[in-house]
Every structure is written in structure tokens, then in C-alpha cells.
Design an enzyme around this catalytic site. Structure first.
Site, PDB file in Angstrom:
ATOM      1  N   SER A 168      -1.942  -3.631   7.586  1.00 51.69           N
ATOM      2  CA  SER A 168      -2.381  -4.096   8.902  1.00 51.69           C
ATOM      3  C   SER A 168      -1.252  -4.155   9.931  1.00 51.69           C
ATOM      4  O   SER A 168      -1.219  -5.020  10.793  1.00 51.69           O
ATOM      5  CB  SER A 168      -3.084  -5.456   8.795  1.00 51.69           C
ATOM      6  OG  SER A 168      -4.228  -5.351   7.969  1.00 51.69           O
ATOM      7  N   GLU A 171      -4.706   1.841  -3.338  1.00 51.30           N
ATOM      8  CA  GLU A 171      -6.079   2.341  -3.492  1.00 51.30           C
ATOM      9  C   GLU A 171      -6.172   3.302  -4.675  1.00 51.30           C
ATOM     10  O   GLU A 171      -7.194   3.365  -5.367  1.00 51.30           O
ATOM     11  CB  GLU A 171      -6.543   3.001  -2.187  1.00 51.30           C
ATOM     12  CG  GLU A 171      -6.879   1.940  -1.136  1.00 51.30           C
ATOM     13  CD  GLU A 171      -6.618   2.370   0.301  1.00 51.30           C
ATOM     14  OE1 GLU A 171      -6.534   3.573   0.577  1.00 51.30           O
ATOM     15  OE2 GLU A 171      -6.493   1.479   1.163  1.00 51.30           O
ATOM     16  N   GLY A 195      -5.793  -3.102   5.345  1.00 49.57           N
ATOM     17  CA  GLY A 195      -7.107  -2.917   5.965  1.00 49.57           C
ATOM     18  C   GLY A 195      -7.873  -4.204   6.183  1.00 49.57           C
ATOM     19  O   GLY A 195      -9.065  -4.197   6.466  1.00 49.57           O
ATOM     20  N   LYS A 239      -5.507   8.388   4.964  1.00 43.16           N
ATOM     21  CA  LYS A 239      -6.505   8.136   3.910  1.00 43.16           C
ATOM     22  C   LYS A 239      -7.595   9.209   3.987  1.00 43.16           C
ATOM     23  O   LYS A 239      -7.293  10.348   4.297  1.00 43.16           O
ATOM     24  CB  LYS A 239      -7.057   6.710   4.023  1.00 43.16           C
ATOM     25  CG  LYS A 239      -5.924   5.681   4.107  1.00 43.16           C
ATOM     26  CD  LYS A 239      -6.368   4.266   3.924  1.00 43.16           C
ATOM     27  CE  LYS A 239      -5.143   3.356   4.009  1.00 43.16           C
ATOM     28  NZ  LYS A 239      -5.451   1.968   3.725  1.00 43.16           N
ATOM     29  N   GLU A 280       3.562  -2.799   0.137  1.00 45.00           N
ATOM     30  CA  GLU A 280       2.246  -3.056   0.728  1.00 45.00           C
ATOM     31  C   GLU A 280       1.519  -4.126  -0.074  1.00 45.00           C
ATOM     32  O   GLU A 280       0.935  -3.838  -1.121  1.00 45.00           O
ATOM     33  CB  GLU A 280       1.408  -1.771   0.719  1.00 45.00           C
ATOM     34  CG  GLU A 280       2.021  -0.649   1.532  1.00 45.00           C
ATOM     35  CD  GLU A 280       0.953   0.330   2.013  1.00 45.00           C
ATOM     36  OE1 GLU A 280       0.897   0.561   3.223  1.00 45.00           O
ATOM     37  OE2 GLU A 280       0.182   0.841   1.181  1.00 45.00           O
ATOM     38  N   ASN A 321      -0.754   6.877   7.335  1.00 44.65           N
ATOM     39  CA  ASN A 321      -1.513   7.219   6.122  1.00 44.65           C
ATOM     40  C   ASN A 321      -2.968   7.338   6.552  1.00 44.65           C
ATOM     41  O   ASN A 321      -3.640   6.332   6.759  1.00 44.65           O
ATOM     42  CB  ASN A 321      -1.325   6.112   5.077  1.00 44.65           C
ATOM     43  CG  ASN A 321      -2.233   6.314   3.876  1.00 44.65           C
ATOM     44  OD1 ASN A 321      -2.818   7.380   3.685  1.00 44.65           O
ATOM     45  ND2 ASN A 321      -2.357   5.276   3.051  1.00 44.65           N
ATOM     46  N   HIS A 352      -0.220   4.610  -4.123  1.00 42.38           N
ATOM     47  CA  HIS A 352      -0.868   3.716  -3.163  1.00 42.38           C
ATOM     48  C   HIS A 352      -1.820   2.774  -3.909  1.00 42.38           C
ATOM     49  O   HIS A 352      -2.437   3.171  -4.893  1.00 42.38           O
ATOM     50  CB  HIS A 352      -1.643   4.536  -2.115  1.00 42.38           C
ATOM     51  CG  HIS A 352      -2.119   3.693  -0.987  1.00 42.38           C
ATOM     52  ND1 HIS A 352      -3.279   2.964  -1.066  1.00 42.38           N
ATOM     53  CD2 HIS A 352      -1.575   3.416   0.229  1.00 42.38           C
ATOM     54  CE1 HIS A 352      -3.436   2.284   0.066  1.00 42.38           C
ATOM     55  NE2 HIS A 352      -2.414   2.548   0.869  1.00 42.38           N
TER      56      HIS A 352
HETATM   57  P1  PGA Z   1      -3.686  -0.493   6.949  1.00 42.77           P
HETATM   58  O1  PGA Z   1      -3.311   0.433   5.686  1.00 42.77           O
HETATM   59  O2  PGA Z   1      -2.585  -0.282   7.961  1.00 42.77           O
HETATM   60  O3  PGA Z   1      -5.010  -0.001   7.413  1.00 42.77           O
HETATM   61  O4  PGA Z   1      -3.720  -1.902   6.457  1.00 42.77           O
HETATM   62  C1  PGA Z   1      -1.993   0.575   5.244  1.00 42.77           C
HETATM   63  C2  PGA Z   1      -1.972   1.428   3.994  1.00 42.77           C
HETATM   64  O5  PGA Z   1      -2.855   1.263   3.149  1.00 42.77           O
HETATM   65  O6  PGA Z   1      -1.093   2.298   3.823  1.00 42.77           O
END
Ligand code: PGA
Length: 250
Positions: free
Chosen positions: A212, A96, A172, A11, A166, A9, A94
Site C-alpha cells: 500500500s 501471493e 492491497g 500483477k 512486504e 508490480n 511474492h
Molecule cells: P500494493 O501491492 O501496493 O497494492 O499493496 C504491493 C505488492 O504486492 O507488491
């Protein structure tokens, strides 16, 4: 029985030039991967990404899709538009999007329906916040998010859907859920699918872990029986790191 699926992903990262550079590095590194490999990229990179991975084992994905066919929705992209660009997968809901852009369980469901109607495969994201976890609400939140996302979705469509668990507090942040914890929480989601559809349906649907996930912890996470793949943010932005997650057993 369930083929592992590792999806990047990106982003809001990578210009067109960076897209080509990253993918030109990635293609040879994952060409003999056992897992299904997907990259979900920003709209502006879709064409370049599709071009760079043409004829390879990497599948193309987007990061969102609108539910309407077309019309006055400034800044949005329809399923048809994605399909035309060769997009196969699309991330929906997601955290976010839920946190910063007003995504709700209802809009997630609308997007899932639109994606499926146009032959796109949704990667539906669910997950609890830290507050919800500390308040003992993990099960309640996941059952609700899953149930709402799958409303009016036909059983025949389940093969075309991936779920990504998630935990919001792990995205992140460098904090990963322990493999056991991720496994047990994914079992709750799978149990919800069993209740909504059937045991066999639950056995078949692929559920990823995200938050992560990186070359260091991928093997342990992927060894858990409930975890069928990963949705990878930060570590998908470097070809070597992402390839090491994709080949978590190597
Ligand atoms: P990350 O993000 O691996 O940077 O924690 C995962 C995601 O948000 O899909």
C-alpha cells in the site's frame, strides 16, 4: 550510497493495449527521475512493455521465473525466455505466489539461482503475515525467509539482488506499516545479510518496502534510512500515481 529503486508490480493487470497506453503516459512523467524505475509486468505484456520503454530510463521486469532450463512444466516460463525478451529484473517469492501457488522458501531459492545464472536480477520478496506479526514471529520469519532465499548464493551476486520487505497484511489492504516500523523491520533483514555475508554487503544491498505504498506515504517511507525503494502494486497501475511515487521528493 544506495540508489533508490522504485518498481511497479502490475500483477494480473493490463492487456497489450492497456500496457501501451499506461507506458506512453508514464515515460515522459518519470524521464528525469533520480530513482531507478522498474516495471514488472505479466508475461503477455513483456514484449509490448519492452517496446514502449525502449530507449527510456525505465527498466523491464517480470513477475516470476521457473528454475528449470526448459522442459515439461506446463504454464511456466524460463529465465532464458525472459532474458531473450529484454527482461532485466524478476520478482521472486511474492507473498501471493507463496499464498496461492505453493511457493516455498526452497522454490524461491531455486528460482533466485536460476535467475542469477541467466543474468536476471531478482527482487526477492519476504514478509510476515498478520498472524505471524501478532504471534511475535516477525524476526523469526524474516530471518528464515532471507536465509533460505540466499542459500548457495555467492557474495559476488549481491549487487544484482534487491530485497522487497512486504508485510502480507499491508498488501492491497490500504494498511501501510508505519515508516518507523518498516524501517526497523528492514533493519532485521539487513542484519541477516550482514550475518550471512558481511557488514559491507549488508550496507550495499538495496531493500524496498512494499504494501500500500502510494503518492501520499512514499515520501515519509523513503525518508527512512533503511528503506531504499518501493515495490508498488495498486498505485503502479495509474501513470500519474506511479510517477508521483517514483518522484517521492518532488
Ligand atoms: P500494493 O501491492 O501496493 O497494492 O499493496 C504491493 C505488492 O504486492 O507488491
Amino acid at each position: 550510497m544506495r540508489r533508490p529503486i522504485i518498481a511497479g508490480n502490475w500483477k494480473m493487470n493490463n492487456t497489450k493495449a492497456q500496457t501501451y497506453a499506461l507506458l506512453n503516459d508514464l515515460v515522459p512523467l518519470v524521464k528525469d527521475a533520480e530513482a531507478e524505475v522498474v516495471i514488472c509486468v505479466p508475461y503477455t505484456s513483456i514484449w509490448a512493455a519492452g517496446d514502449a520503454i525502449k530507449g527510456t530510463n525505465i527498466h523491464l521486469g517480470a513477475e516470476n521465473v521457473h528454475w528449470a532450463e526448459k522442459g515439461a512444466f506446463t504454464g511456466e516460463i524460463s529465465a532464458d525466455m525472459l532474458k531473450e525478451q529484454g527482461v532485466e529484473y524478476v520478482i521472486i517469492g511474492h507473498s501471493e505466489r507463496r499464498q496461492y501457488f505453493g511457493e516455498t522458501d526452497q522454490t524461491v531459492n531455486m528460482r533466485v539461482k536460476a535467475a542469477l545464472a541467466h543474468g536476471l536480477k531478482p527482487i526477492i520478496c519476504v514478509g510476515e503475515t498478520l498472524e505471524e506479526r501478532e504471534g511475535g514471529k516477525v524476526e523469526e520469519v524474516l530471518v528464515r525467509q532471507t536465509t533460505e532465499a540466499f542459500k548457495e548464493i555467492d557474495k559476488d551476486e549481491l549487487d544484482n539482488i534487491v530485497i522487497a520487505y512486504e508485510p502480507v497484511w499491508a498488501i492491497g489492504t490500504g494498511k501501510t506499516a508505519t515508516a518507523q516500523d518498516a524501517n526497523d523491520t528492514i533493519a532485521i533483514i539487513r542484519g541477516t545479510i550482514a550475518k550471512l555475508y558481511c557488514e559491507k554487503c549488508a550496507d550495499k544491498i538495496r531493500i524496498q518496502y512494499g504494501g500500500s505504498m502510494n503518492p501520499k506515504n512514499a515520501k515519509e517511507l523513503m525518508a527512512m534510512p533503511q528503506i531504499d525503494g518501493g515495490l508498488i502494486g495498486g498505485a503502479s497501475l495509474k501513470a500519474v500515481d506511479f510517477s508521483q511515487v517514483v518522484k517521492y521528493n518532488a
